[in-house]
Design a protein around this motif. Structure first.
Motif, short mmCIF file in Angstrom:
data_model
loop_
_atom_site.label_atom_id
_atom_site.label_comp_id
_atom_site.label_asym_id
_atom_site.label_seq_id
_atom_site.Cartn_x
_atom_site.Cartn_y
_atom_site.Cartn_z
N LEU A 6 0.83 -1.21 0.00
CA LEU A 6 0.00 0.00 0.00
C LEU A 6 0.86 1.26 0.00
O LEU A 6 1.85 1.35 0.72
CB LEU A 6 -0.92 0.01 1.22
N THR A 7 0.45 2.22 -0.79
CA THR A 7 1.14 3.52 -0.81
C THR A 7 0.55 4.41 0.29
O THR A 7 -0.50 4.11 0.87
CB THR A 7 0.97 4.20 -2.17
N ASN A 8 1.20 5.53 0.54
CA ASN A 8 0.67 6.49 1.51
C ASN A 8 -0.71 6.99 1.08
O ASN A 8 -1.60 7.19 1.91
CB ASN A 8 1.63 7.67 1.65
N ASP A 9 -0.90 7.19 -0.23
CA ASP A 9 -2.20 7.62 -0.73
C ASP A 9 -3.27 6.57 -0.46
O ASP A 9 -4.42 6.90 -0.11
CB ASP A 9 -2.13 7.91 -2.23
N ASP A 10 -2.89 5.29 -0.62
CA ASP A 10 -3.84 4.20 -0.33
C ASP A 10 -4.26 4.24 1.13
O ASP A 10 -5.45 4.13 1.46
CB ASP A 10 -3.20 2.83 -0.62
#
Length: 452
Positions: A6-10
């Motif tokens: 997961l990315t920070n945006d996710d």
């Protein structure tokens, strides 16, 4: 290297969806004192596998296990003899699963076992039906409270002061999210539970009355009056049995009018296992069956007229009931339920009654030996295999001193109820068919020395 998909945006998108601003918001229910900031102190960043094995083995050697010496612990987990054949049979290919069977055509062995397990539990509890097991006794107790709320459409439950405090704790935790009001209390060191005081608490808003049988002090009460009082107010009586072997000697809760009977099945077929996994038992009357959590295995016939087994009732959230499910219990303790059922089958009714009689006899011998010690007072003389004694001083240091002598003497009420000074001198002692006269003599001699 950790794999972080997961990315920070996710993560921010997910937090926004649940209404949290940071990850820390998800842990607000964890007390500040229980949270860890940074790394664990004094824990090395790395070590070889052999070094870790040696270190953990050294730590494990400091434990005093159930088989190392005289053992008198109880309070919801009991040391009974489990035949070696139980472990052998549960490993057979027809049975070996800890999960619920979904395809009956390839799971006939497991389904038949669950059907027989249900029959055994229903007969033991004196109920008309029983389900295919729950996680453990404490969560089964809570599920019964929620079930009573659905049946009566009320949100006030009375939990007897004799109910195991760990069961009460689980119920209190879950009630935070359901809006149920729980009326609780702590037991008094008296020979009999105060039935009249409990009855006085039942009102028109009460969904259920929850009573442990035998209770946390080992007291055995007649639940007939409680059932009548609850039913007069259109409430349900829930009986909690933490020691099912007792039902080989005393009247079943169903016979006394209990609407729902739940309990812990660990005593039969399941070892102490450091506190789990265990197996929850759940029975009720036929008219309540569609409100019962979990699932039911049933017997039927196939297209050729041959006997077969299926999941007859499964009111769970993963099946067609979805949001209308009676519970979010996602599986049953299949392997532990199998062990329970095999042990019960090996014993039979006569064997269970014999096991119960031996356990009671050894408890009576233990009580007689302890009450011959000056300053030791027996609180309840009406018990099965577990009783409470009152010591001349606080019980917790006595238990520790006896553990240093290799004797696990019992459970101090000060440990279960640390805020209740009036219970600090109480010690709950349990015996079973595995208790020997040498164990009793060692306990009595050790206690006499510690109290001297």
């Amino acid at each position: 290297m950790r794999y972080l998909p997961l990315t920070n945006d996710d993560r921010q998108a997910m937090l926004a969806k649940v209404g949290a601003s940071t990850i820390d918001d998800l842990f607000v229910d964890v007390p500040e004192i229980a949270r860890l900031n940074g790394t664990i102190p004094d824990l090395p960043m790395h070590a070889s596998e052999m070094a870790v094995e040696r270190h953990l083995s050294k730590l494990a050697a400091r434990n005093l296990t159930a088989g190392d010496g005289p053992f008198f612990l109880g309070c919801g987990a009991y040391k009974h003899h489990v035949p070696a054949s139980v472990d052998h049979i549960i490993q057979r290919g027809e049975f070996l699963t800890a999960y619920t069977p979904y395809q009956p055509e390839i799971a006939q062995g497991t389904l038949q076992m669950l059907f027989e397990f249900q029959t055994q539990v229903a007969r033991l509890f004196g109920t008309e039906v029983a389900n295919a097991s729950m996680y453990d006794g404490s969560t089964a107790c809570w599920e019964a409270v929620v079930m009573a709320g659905r049946v009566t459409r009320r949100k006030r439950a009375i939990l007897s002061s004799g109910l195991h405090p760990h069961y009460v704790s689980v119920a209190n935790t879950m009630a935070k999210f359901t809006g149920d009001t729980l009326v609780t209390g702590t037991p008094a060191l008296t020979a009999e539970p105060d039935t009249d005081a409990l009855i006085e608490q039942i009102d028109d808003d009460t969904s259920c009355l929850v009573v442990q049988y035998p209770d946390i002090l080992g007291r055995i009460g007649d639940m007939t009056k409680l059932a009548e009082a609850a039913h007069a107010k259109k409430a349900l009586l829930i009986a909690v049995v933490t020691e099912p072997v007792a039902l080989g000697a005393i009247k079943s809760p169903g016979e006394m009018g209990a609407d729902i009977v739940v309990g812990e099945g660990q005593s039969l077929g399941v070892g102490l296992q450091f506190g789990g996994p265990y197996v929850g038992l759940f029975g009720c009357s036929q008219k309540l069956v569609r409100q019962m959590p979990g699932r039911l295995a049933g017997e039927t016939v196939d297209a050729e007229g041959k006997r077969g087994y299926v999941l007859t009732l499964s009111t769970r959230e993963q099946h067609i009931r979805r949001e209308k499910a009676t519970s979010n219990i996602c599986t049953n303790s299949g392997l532990c339920a199998l062990a329970f059922s095999i042990h019960m089958t090996l014993l039979g009714e006569a064997g269970l009654r014999r096991m119960a009689a031996l356990s009671h006899a050894m408890a009576c011998r233990t009580a007689d030996a302890l009450t011959n010690i000056p300053g030791v007072e027996l609180v309840n003389d009406h018990f099965f295999n577990e009783f409470t004694v009152k010591l001349p001083g606080e019980a917790r240091p006595v238990v520790r001193a006896l553990a240093d002598k290799g004797i696990l003497a019992g459970v101090s009420l000060g440990r279960l109820y640390p805020a209740e000074g009036a219970l600090a001198n109480g010690l709950v002692v349990a015996a079973s068919e595995m208790t020997t006269q040498e164990d009793i003599t060692a306990l009595a001699q050790g206690l006499k020395e510690v109290l001297a």
